[in-house]
Design a protein around this motif. Structure first.
Motif, PDB file in Angstrom:
ATOM      1  N   GLY A 269       0.821  -1.201   0.000  1.00  0.00           N
ATOM      2  CA  GLY A 269       0.000   0.000   0.000  1.00  0.00           C
ATOM      3  C   GLY A 269       0.853   1.247   0.000  1.00  0.00           C
ATOM      4  N   ALA A 270       0.203   2.399   0.034  1.00  0.00           N
ATOM      5  CA  ALA A 270       0.929   3.666   0.018  1.00  0.00           C
ATOM      6  C   ALA A 270       1.793   3.835   1.266  1.00  0.00           C
ATOM      7  CB  ALA A 270      -0.058   4.825  -0.094  1.00  0.00           C
ATOM      8  N   LYS A 271       1.393   3.208   2.368  1.00  0.00           N
ATOM      9  CA  LYS A 271       2.132   3.350   3.620  1.00  0.00           C
ATOM     10  C   LYS A 271       2.909   2.101   3.997  1.00  0.00           C
ATOM     11  CE  LYS A 271      -1.176   6.719   5.458  1.00  0.00           C
ATOM     12  NZ  LYS A 271      -2.090   7.064   6.572  1.00  0.00           N
ATOM     13  N   GLY A 272       3.034   1.155   3.068  1.00  0.00           N
ATOM     14  CA  GLY A 272       3.780  -0.056   3.349  1.00  0.00           C
ATOM     15  C   GLY A 272       2.951  -1.290   3.107  1.00  0.00           C
ATOM     16  N   PRO A 273       3.468  -2.457   3.494  1.00  0.00           N
ATOM     17  CA  PRO A 273       2.715  -3.705   3.304  1.00  0.00           C
ATOM     18  C   PRO A 273       1.399  -3.657   4.067  1.00  0.00           C
ATOM     19  CG  PRO A 273       5.004  -4.132   3.926  1.00  0.00           C
ATOM     20  CD  PRO A 273       4.778  -2.676   4.129  1.00  0.00           C
ATOM     21  N   LEU A 384      12.355  -5.291  -1.278  1.00  0.00           N
ATOM     22  CA  LEU A 384      11.660  -4.840  -0.079  1.00  0.00           C
ATOM     23  C   LEU A 384      12.171  -5.621   1.125  1.00  0.00           C
ATOM     24  CD1 LEU A 384       7.989  -4.547  -1.407  1.00  0.00           C
ATOM     25  CD2 LEU A 384       9.564  -2.678  -0.887  1.00  0.00           C
ATOM     26  N   PRO A 385      12.160  -5.026   2.300  1.00  0.00           N
ATOM     27  CA  PRO A 385      12.654  -5.738   3.483  1.00  0.00           C
ATOM     28  C   PRO A 385      11.766  -6.922   3.835  1.00  0.00           C
ATOM     29  CG  PRO A 385      11.585  -3.687   4.131  1.00  0.00           C
ATOM     30  CD  PRO A 385      11.689  -3.668   2.623  1.00  0.00           C
ATOM     31  N   ALA A 386      12.403  -8.012   4.257  1.00  0.00           N
ATOM     32  CA  ALA A 386      11.640  -9.196   4.648  1.00  0.00           C
ATOM     33  C   ALA A 386      11.072  -9.052   6.047  1.00  0.00           C
ATOM     34  CB  ALA A 386      12.528 -10.434   4.567  1.00  0.00           C
ATOM     35  N   ASP A 387      11.731  -8.274   6.888  1.00  0.00           N
ATOM     36  CA  ASP A 387      11.263  -8.061   8.258  1.00  0.00           C
ATOM     37  C   ASP A 387      11.852  -6.767   8.778  1.00  0.00           C
ATOM     38  OD1 ASP A 387      13.943  -8.625   9.371  1.00  0.00           O
ATOM     39  OD2 ASP A 387      13.502 -10.688   8.784  1.00  0.00           O
ATOM     40  N   GLY A 388      11.507  -6.443  10.012  1.00  0.00           N
ATOM     41  CA  GLY A 388      11.945  -5.177  10.584  1.00  0.00           C
ATOM     42  C   GLY A 388      13.414  -5.120  10.943  1.00  0.00           C
ATOM     43  N   ALA A 389      14.139  -6.265  10.841  1.00  0.00           N
ATOM     44  CA  ALA A 389      15.573  -6.289  11.159  1.00  0.00           C
ATOM     45  C   ALA A 389      16.432  -6.466   9.919  1.00  0.00           C
ATOM     46  CB  ALA A 389      15.842  -7.421  12.148  1.00  0.00           C
ATOM     47  N   ALA A 390      15.845  -6.368   8.736  1.00  0.00           N
ATOM     48  CA  ALA A 390      16.575  -6.607   7.492  1.00  0.00           C
ATOM     49  C   ALA A 390      17.680  -5.569   7.289  1.00  0.00           C
ATOM     50  CB  ALA A 390      15.608  -6.577   6.309  1.00  0.00           C
ATOM     51  N   GLU A 391      18.785  -6.015   6.686  1.00  0.00           N
ATOM     52  CA  GLU A 391      19.896  -5.123   6.363  1.00  0.00           C
ATOM     53  C   GLU A 391      19.680  -4.521   4.973  1.00  0.00           C
ATOM     54  OE1 GLU A 391      22.468  -4.165   8.220  1.00  0.00           O
ATOM     55  OE2 GLU A 391      21.583  -5.278   9.897  1.00  0.00           O
ATOM     56  N   PRO A 392      20.063  -3.263   4.767  1.00  0.00           N
ATOM     57  CA  PRO A 392      19.873  -2.638   3.453  1.00  0.00           C
ATOM     58  C   PRO A 392      20.604  -3.406   2.361  1.00  0.00           C
ATOM     59  CG  PRO A 392      20.453  -1.001   5.109  1.00  0.00           C
ATOM     60  CD  PRO A 392      20.656  -2.335   5.748  1.00  0.00           C
ATOM     61  N   PRO A 393      19.984  -3.600   1.199  1.00  0.00           N
ATOM     62  CA  PRO A 393      20.652  -4.306   0.099  1.00  0.00           C
ATOM     63  C   PRO A 393      21.679  -3.408  -0.581  1.00  0.00           C
ATOM     64  CG  PRO A 393      18.525  -3.512  -0.618  1.00  0.00           C
ATOM     65  CD  PRO A 393      18.623  -3.176   0.843  1.00  0.00           C
ATOM     66  N   GLU A 394      22.503  -4.012  -1.396  1.00  0.00           N
ATOM     67  CA  GLU A 394      23.482  -3.229  -2.146  1.00  0.00           C
ATOM     68  C   GLU A 394      22.792  -2.343  -3.169  1.00  0.00           C
ATOM     69  OE1 GLU A 394      27.252  -3.990  -5.188  1.00  0.00           O
ATOM     70  OE2 GLU A 394      26.440  -5.636  -3.992  1.00  0.00           O
ATOM     71  N   HIS A 449      13.224   1.786   3.376  1.00  0.00           N
ATOM     72  CA  HIS A 449      13.393   2.175   4.779  1.00  0.00           C
ATOM     73  C   HIS A 449      12.045   2.424   5.458  1.00  0.00           C
ATOM     74  CE1 HIS A 449      17.757   2.335   4.980  1.00  0.00           C
ATOM     75  NE2 HIS A 449      17.768   2.913   3.783  1.00  0.00           N
ATOM     76  N   HIS A 450      11.092   2.982   4.718  1.00  0.00           N
ATOM     77  CA  HIS A 450       9.761   3.203   5.293  1.00  0.00           C
ATOM     78  C   HIS A 450       9.100   1.877   5.626  1.00  0.00           C
ATOM     79  CE1 HIS A 450       5.833   5.050   5.985  1.00  0.00           C
ATOM     80  NE2 HIS A 450       5.322   4.142   5.191  1.00  0.00           N
ATOM     81  N   TYR A 451       9.170   0.909   4.702  1.00  0.00           N
ATOM     82  CA  TYR A 451       8.568  -0.395   4.945  1.00  0.00           C
ATOM     83  C   TYR A 451       9.266  -1.109   6.120  1.00  0.00           C
ATOM     84  CZ  TYR A 451       5.773  -0.285   0.664  1.00  0.00           C
ATOM     85  OH  TYR A 451       4.847   0.033  -0.303  1.00  0.00           O
ATOM     86  N   LYS A 452      10.590  -0.965   6.220  1.00  0.00           N
ATOM     87  CA  LYS A 452      11.307  -1.602   7.318  1.00  0.00           C
ATOM     88  C   LYS A 452      10.815  -1.070   8.655  1.00  0.00           C
ATOM     89  CE  LYS A 452      15.844  -2.232   9.404  1.00  0.00           C
ATOM     90  NZ  LYS A 452      17.298  -1.963   9.327  1.00  0.00           N
ATOM     91  N   ARG A 453      10.638   0.248   8.751  1.00  0.00           N
ATOM     92  CA  ARG A 453      10.135   0.828  10.015  1.00  0.00           C
ATOM     93  C   ARG A 453       8.743   0.302  10.326  1.00  0.00           C
ATOM     94  NH1 ARG A 453      12.573   5.504   7.903  1.00  0.00           N
ATOM     95  NH2 ARG A 453      10.563   6.255   7.132  1.00  0.00           N
TER      96      ARG A 453
END
Length: 459
Positions: A269-273, A384-394, A449-453
């Protein structure tokens, strides 16, 4: 994943595709006009709907086309000889030809436009989601074709309240005809479904909100044609079980233990998953299920979906959740249709004029969806991040070309091709494409980063 120009999409490699797809669309519509003037006015009308005009009506579109007066555009909508039904079918062919993909879905919904007075066809006091309340408005039922390549409106018709059918003189003045017969919203949706299937549109699923989910005729049509569906239904929907019909909310209270809930996203969605808890309940039929959605913030907030899965299709919970989430594609089409191509800017009072404006607006929206799909084919979905602890991709990738961005580039490129020497136009188009790519790569980073948060907050 490649960067910059190495990852160029079809539209980046050849910006002339913007004009070529416009020419293809207008060529699809051209045989519907027996005279040169209305054919040219129709092309100019669609181009005007694609322009950055604050209000898109016959006067502003005529001014954009360089006309001295609005008569030609007005005549196009109300008097010129052409078949708007055939034009609707041509728009559908154009859209499906480019957007067809396995797992395609037909989505049904309605939207409204506030109107003053009592003369406009179909106007009346009624609820519309546009205002969120009862107001004087016209409401129309639309059908969206949605696939992994994109989505756009392919059909639409006016919903006219029943009291109109009791006033034949009023119907005649509004262009509905003295013999106008009232049709419910679900009846209109059923007609649209029949047209799509009769035209050979490849579709695997159907979806819609409660208005359409409670129609046994609409659900039965899809079952007869081997098309699955996930329709929203109300809390009082009678679910068939071995013990007899049971209300959806009561069945959920009896049949769903705590361990049966699964946390899944039904789409971005506009604000994330859009993450909810989901449960699947068996019914009396082996191919029918009740799908239940529970809010994470308020566990008492439940939504219900009645699903039918044909033979050979997956009954996995995640797959049905995905279909339930695709229903929001029609909301995006309403937003893009109104903001980008003036779907609700019509000032016509008579039914035929209204329909002709709507068909041409759907044509403009289909063009933008097709252009955006050309970019989407070459650029996979951004990481997209898999969870809230995901590391940023290259590499975060880049977001797909949006309808709004496609419209902006269409305006720029078609004007450059028309007004500038070829070499200068090519350099300027390449500059704007690089700028667009740069912005969309940074938008992908911000989205990650928004989705991760958001995922971190959910856990």
């Amino acid at each position: 994943m490649q960067h910059g120009d190495q990852a160029a999409s079809a539209v980046s490699r050849d910006p002339r595709l913007f004009q070529e797809k416009f020419d293809e669309l207008t060529a699809e519509l051209a045989p519907l006009f027996t005279r040169r003037e209305p054919r040219a006015h129709a092309a100019a009308y669609v181009r005007g709907l694609l322009a950055d005009l604050p209000r898109k009506n016959c006067w502003t579109v005529a001014e954009h086309a360089g006309a001295a007066r609005a008569y030609g555009m007005q005549r196009l909508l109300c008097q010129a000889v052409w078949d708007e039904d055939a034009a609707r079918d041509a728009v559908r062919r154009f859209a499906v030809r480019h957007l067809a993909a396995p797992g395609a879905v037909l989505v049904f919904d309605e939207t409204g436009q506030e109107k003053k007075g009592t003369a406009t066809a179909g106007v009346g006091r009624q609820y519309t989601g546009t205002t969120g309340q009862v107001s004087n408005a016209v409401v129309a039922v639309y059908c969206t074709y949605a696939s992994s390549l994109g989505h756009c409106l392919i059909d639409g018709d006016l919903y006219v309240q029943e009291h109109w059918a009791k006033a034949p003189e009023r119907c005649e003045r509004a262009g509905l005809g003295r013999d106008f017969v009232f049709r419910t919203k679900t009846a209109i949706a059923l007609e649209q479904a029949r047209r799509a299937v009769a035209a050979g549109v490849a579709v695997d699923w159907a979806s819609g909100d409660e208005v359409y989910g409670r129609s046994s005729k609409l659900r039965g049509f899809f079952e007869e044609h081997g098309i699955g569906y996930v329709f929203a239904v109300g809390v009082n929907f009678q679910v068939p079980t071995d013990a007899g019909p049971i209300r959806a909310d009561l069945l959920t209270a009896k049949k769903v233990p705590k361990r049966a809930w699964n946390r899944l996203s039904c789409g971005q969605g506009a604000k994330g998953p859009r993450v909810y808890d989901w449960a699947l309940i068996a019914t009396a039929g082996p191919r029918h299920h009740l799908l239940v959605r529970r809010s994470l913030a308020d566990p008492t907030d439940l939504a219900f979906f009645y699903a039918y899965v044909p033979e050979g299709k997956s009954m996995a919970l995640a797959d049905l959740v995905k279909i339930a989430g695709i229903r929001w594609a029609v909301e995006e089409d309403f937003a893009n249709g109104k903001d980008a191509v003036g779907l609700d800017h019509t000032q016509a009072r008579r039914y035929r004029s209204w329909r002709r404006h709507i068909v041409l607006a759907m044509a403009a929206l289909a063009l933008l969806a097709v252009i955006a799909s050309l970019d989407r084919r070459d650029h996979p979905e951004p990481v997209l991040p898999a969870d809230g602890a995901a590391e940023p991709p290259e590499d975060f990738g880049q977001i797909a070309l949006t309808v709004t961005e496609a419209r902006r580039l269409f305006q720029l490129f078609t004007a450059m091709l028309r007004d500038l020497p070829a070499d200068i136009a090519a350099r300027r188009m390449a500059f704007h494409l690089r700028w667009s790519t740069w912005r969309r790569r940074h938008q992908a980073r911000s989205r990650w980063h928004h989705y991760k948060r958001r995922l971190a907050a959910l856990t």
